[in-house]
Design a protein around this motif. Structure first.
Motif, PDB file in Angstrom:
ATOM      1  N   LYS C   7     -79.207 -48.371  88.284  1.00 17.68           N
ATOM      2  CA  LYS C   7     -80.620 -48.525  88.289  1.00 17.68           C
ATOM      3  C   LYS C   7     -80.865 -50.026  87.849  1.00 17.68           C
ATOM      4  CE  LYS C   7     -81.797 -44.200  86.099  1.00 17.68           C
ATOM      5  NZ  LYS C   7     -82.350 -43.415  84.871  1.00 17.68           N
ATOM      6  N   ASN C   8     -82.080 -50.422  88.140  1.00 14.22           N
ATOM      7  CA  ASN C   8     -82.600 -51.677  87.877  1.00 14.22           C
ATOM      8  C   ASN C   8     -83.136 -51.887  86.288  1.00 14.22           C
ATOM      9  OD1 ASN C   8     -83.330 -54.382  87.724  1.00 14.22           O
ATOM     10  ND2 ASN C   8     -85.461 -54.217  88.456  1.00 14.22           N
ATOM     11  N   VAL C   9     -82.633 -52.338  85.585  1.00 10.95           N
ATOM     12  CA  VAL C   9     -83.111 -52.334  84.138  1.00 10.95           C
ATOM     13  C   VAL C   9     -84.164 -53.444  83.783  1.00 10.95           C
ATOM     14  CG1 VAL C   9     -82.248 -53.073  81.645  1.00 10.95           C
ATOM     15  CG2 VAL C   9     -80.820 -51.322  83.133  1.00 10.95           C
ATOM     16  N   PHE C  10     -84.237 -54.238  84.625  1.00  9.03           N
ATOM     17  CA  PHE C  10     -84.967 -55.630  84.343  1.00  9.03           C
ATOM     18  C   PHE C  10     -86.531 -55.354  84.657  1.00  9.03           C
ATOM     19  CE2 PHE C  10     -80.849 -57.304  84.776  1.00  9.03           C
ATOM     20  CZ  PHE C  10     -80.771 -57.947  83.372  1.00  9.03           C
ATOM     21  N   ILE C  11     -87.319 -55.801  83.762  1.00  5.71           N
ATOM     22  CA  ILE C  11     -88.877 -56.062  83.982  1.00  5.71           C
ATOM     23  C   ILE C  11     -89.236 -57.208  84.209  1.00  5.71           C
ATOM     24  CG2 ILE C  11     -90.834 -55.607  82.508  1.00  5.71           C
ATOM     25  CD1 ILE C  11     -89.981 -52.678  82.038  1.00  5.71           C
ATOM     26  N   GLU C  12     -90.190 -57.767  84.982  1.00  3.79           N
ATOM     27  CA  GLU C  12     -90.401 -59.189  84.913  1.00  3.79           C
ATOM     28  C   GLU C  12     -91.628 -59.276  83.784  1.00  3.79           C
ATOM     29  OE1 GLU C  12     -89.031 -61.280  87.022  1.00  3.79           O
ATOM     30  OE2 GLU C  12     -90.326 -62.891  85.974  1.00  3.79           O
ATOM     31  N   GLY C  13     -91.086 -60.179  82.845  1.00  2.00           N
ATOM     32  CA  GLY C  13     -92.103 -60.584  81.830  1.00  2.00           C
ATOM     33  C   GLY C  13     -91.949 -59.807  80.568  1.00  2.00           C
ATOM     34  N   ALA C  14     -92.889 -59.687  79.488  1.00  5.28           N
ATOM     35  CA  ALA C  14     -92.766 -58.910  78.459  1.00  5.28           C
ATOM     36  C   ALA C  14     -92.871 -57.405  78.891  1.00  5.28           C
ATOM     37  CB  ALA C  14     -94.025 -59.137  77.538  1.00  5.28           C
ATOM     38  N   ILE C  15     -92.407 -56.511  77.945  1.00  2.00           N
ATOM     39  CA  ILE C  15     -92.544 -55.206  77.855  1.00  2.00           C
ATOM     40  C   ILE C  15     -93.595 -54.523  76.977  1.00  2.00           C
ATOM     41  CG2 ILE C  15     -91.312 -53.041  77.499  1.00  2.00           C
ATOM     42  CD1 ILE C  15     -88.721 -54.594  77.410  1.00  2.00           C
ATOM     43  N   SER C  16     -94.761 -54.013  77.566  1.00  2.00           N
ATOM     44  CA  SER C  16     -96.054 -53.985  76.880  1.00  2.00           C
ATOM     45  C   SER C  16     -95.957 -52.507  75.844  1.00  2.00           C
ATOM     46  CB  SER C  16     -97.002 -53.545  77.831  1.00  2.00           C
ATOM     47  OG  SER C  16     -96.931 -52.483  78.448  1.00  2.00           O
ATOM     48  N   ILE C  87     -83.223 -48.031  79.120  1.00  2.00           N
ATOM     49  CA  ILE C  87     -82.997 -49.486  78.773  1.00  2.00           C
ATOM     50  C   ILE C  87     -83.920 -50.310  79.654  1.00  2.00           C
ATOM     51  CG2 ILE C  87     -81.223 -51.095  78.341  1.00  2.00           C
ATOM     52  CD1 ILE C  87     -79.091 -49.106  78.308  1.00  2.00           C
ATOM     53  N   TYR C  88     -84.444 -50.769  78.990  1.00  2.00           N
ATOM     54  CA  TYR C  88     -85.570 -52.074  79.854  1.00  2.00           C
ATOM     55  C   TYR C  88     -85.193 -53.234  79.144  1.00  2.00           C
ATOM     56  CZ  TYR C  88     -87.898 -47.784  81.482  1.00  2.00           C
ATOM     57  OH  TYR C  88     -87.787 -46.423  82.016  1.00  2.00           O
ATOM     58  N   HIS C  89     -85.053 -54.220  79.989  1.00  2.00           N
ATOM     59  CA  HIS C  89     -84.830 -55.965  79.403  1.00  2.00           C
ATOM     60  C   HIS C  89     -85.889 -56.602  80.252  1.00  2.00           C
ATOM     61  CE1 HIS C  89     -83.273 -59.620  77.985  1.00  2.00           C
ATOM     62  NE2 HIS C  89     -82.260 -58.731  77.215  1.00  2.00           N
ATOM     63  N   GLY C  97     -93.541 -62.744  69.604  1.00  2.00           N
ATOM     64  CA  GLY C  97     -94.389 -61.494  69.403  1.00  2.00           C
ATOM     65  C   GLY C  97     -94.474 -60.658  70.440  1.00  2.00           C
ATOM     66  N   GLU C  98     -93.850 -60.991  71.543  1.00  2.00           N
ATOM     67  CA  GLU C  98     -93.904 -59.982  72.798  1.00  2.00           C
ATOM     68  C   GLU C  98     -92.511 -59.454  72.629  1.00  2.00           C
ATOM     69  OE1 GLU C  98     -97.037 -61.589  76.098  1.00  2.00           O
ATOM     70  OE2 GLU C  98     -95.052 -62.235  76.112  1.00  2.00           O
ATOM     71  N   ILE C  99     -92.321 -58.211  73.347  1.00  2.00           N
ATOM     72  CA  ILE C  99     -91.075 -57.295  73.172  1.00  2.00           C
ATOM     73  C   ILE C  99     -90.078 -57.666  74.651  1.00  2.00           C
ATOM     74  CG2 ILE C  99     -90.167 -54.978  73.621  1.00  2.00           C
ATOM     75  CD1 ILE C  99     -92.810 -54.401  71.525  1.00  2.00           C
ATOM     76  N   CYS C 100     -89.043 -57.955  74.413  1.00  2.00           N
ATOM     77  CA  CYS C 100     -88.107 -58.279  75.511  1.00  2.00           C
ATOM     78  C   CYS C 100     -86.895 -57.218  75.786  1.00  2.00           C
ATOM     79  CB  CYS C 100     -87.371 -59.461  75.262  1.00  2.00           C
ATOM     80  SG  CYS C 100     -86.554 -59.736  73.704  1.00  2.00           S
ATOM     81  N   LEU C 101     -86.792 -56.355  74.844  1.00  2.00           N
ATOM     82  CA  LEU C 101     -85.773 -55.280  74.956  1.00  2.00           C
ATOM     83  C   LEU C 101     -86.131 -54.075  74.529  1.00  2.00           C
ATOM     84  CD1 LEU C 101     -82.774 -54.342  75.679  1.00  2.00           C
ATOM     85  CD2 LEU C 101     -82.122 -55.276  73.193  1.00  2.00           C
ATOM     86  N   PHE C 102     -86.050 -52.836  75.165  1.00  2.00           N
ATOM     87  CA  PHE C 102     -86.769 -51.740  74.725  1.00  2.00           C
ATOM     88  C   PHE C 102     -85.473 -50.700  75.109  1.00  2.00           C
ATOM     89  CE2 PHE C 102     -89.776 -48.208  76.524  1.00  2.00           C
ATOM     90  CZ  PHE C 102     -89.481 -47.046  75.461  1.00  2.00           C
TER      91      PHE C 102
END
Lengths: 147, 77, 147, 77
Positions: C7-16, C87-89, C97-102
């Motif tokens: 799977k692709n774990v990456f998300i562009e920008g912050a995780i909301s 997993i999301y990065h 203040g924004e989230i980069c790893l979930f």
């Protein structure tokens, strides 16, 4: 007894995913935080003697429970380097798949949050007078026992 | 003087109430329990702790508050 | 190499926080779950030589990173009794203040989720080729070093 | 034959590129690195590992793929 104000930890019914999302959002102004750790307790559809649990009805000795939650919070802040901590527990009916416990700890660094979160959850299970009545689909019940 | 007794969880099914008031003169937890066991014989076979002023206390504690709780094993979370 | 789909774990920008809330909501149909544990990495406004970090710009060796995330997932499912794991990065810019790893793990029982979550987060830090460029408010930068 | 080299993080500031192609005849990682050090002398002082086919490899590995990555210490999360 500590003289800081004792908060009410209890929420009537299930804890919604929107509530949890908003709680996370509120921490985005706290820019010294580097790591959050969240525990969620969810009601399981356990099967007992061929009957399936449908909901848990939570009751508590509220005054003592809130005092104990408060003591756990104070002890946790002393033991670990945390920026903030939030605890919410359901009262009343929580159906299977719904969330009944929400513990949220935040710290500048990750090592602290793992240790702190497990400590808080175990302390809650051990010291807080909350009771779960497990309701089956046929409306019969049994009293929850923590393991 | 009266003492307010609170029951929780499984115990409410033994006492058939979540709260009751008993006439009370200064005594220990253990003496109070003898009184409650007479009233609700099945309580004797149940596992519980006693809380006074939001703290678990031992059976030889002298009861000074006017509220006391019988707490079966916790099952929060 | 495992032949399950990577799977692709990456998300562009912050995780909301809304994304996280929705992810929690999706698990409410899985009624064998009793405990969730969530780790969130948040970008800290650290001060270095009187300059304050404003954002982190994440890059990755994407193919290898996704393969490593996949290996970590497989190893974690083997080691712990989990119902599911996500997993999301972030890639690109994530502001303070924004989230980069979930990281999100779920299990019938709580003891497993604590151990599993810490394992996954430490494995990610140690084995996945992701790089953080820490951008200061004056647009200068330094490369993030994990501790 | 050509070998595609990828640079990440801090290393991109040493090589001034994130990717480059070098002419290449069968050799070990160590032999390739000698070539890269000649081109980018400052690489020598940097801490990095080499990845082939998505795995970290040692310096005496024979290069069989046509892509190779130089990876400084990871800083994800």
């Amino acid at each position: 007894m500590n003289d800081k104000k004792i908060k009410n930890v209890f929420i009537e019914g299930a804890i919604s995913s929107e509530f949890i999302g908003r709680s996370i959002a509120k921490h985005q102004t706290k820019t010294s935080i580097g790591a959050h750790n969240i525990f969620l307790g969810q009601v399981r559809a356990d099967e007992v003697d061929e009957k399936t649990i449908y909901a848990i009805e939570y009751t508590a000795y509220k005054d003592m429970a809130n005092a104990k939650f408060h003591d756990i919070r104070e002890a946790t802040f002393k033991k670990f380097d945390l920026t903030c901590m939030h605890i919410y527990h359901s009262l009343g009916t929580v159906k299977v798949g719904e969330i009944c416990l929400f513990v949220f700890v935040s710290s500048p660094r990750r090592k602290q949050v793992f240790k702190a979160l497990e400590y808080v959850v175990e302390e809650i299970k051990a010291k807080v007078p909350v009771y779960g009545k497990e309701i089956f689909e046929d409306a019969s019940h049994q009293w929850k026992v923590n393991s | 003087m009266n003492l307010n007794i609170k029951y929780f969880g499984l115990l409410t099914e033994v006492t058939l109430c979540s709260e009751e008031t008993v006439p009370f003169s200064k005594a220990t937890v253990s003496e109070l329990l003898d009184l409650l066991f007479e009233k609700h014989p099945d309580l004797k076979n149940k596992d519980f702790q006693v809380a006074l002023n939001n703290e678990i206390v031992s059976k030889d504690t002298l009861i000074t508050a006017n509220e006391l709780a019988l707490l079966p094993p916790f099952s929060g979370g």
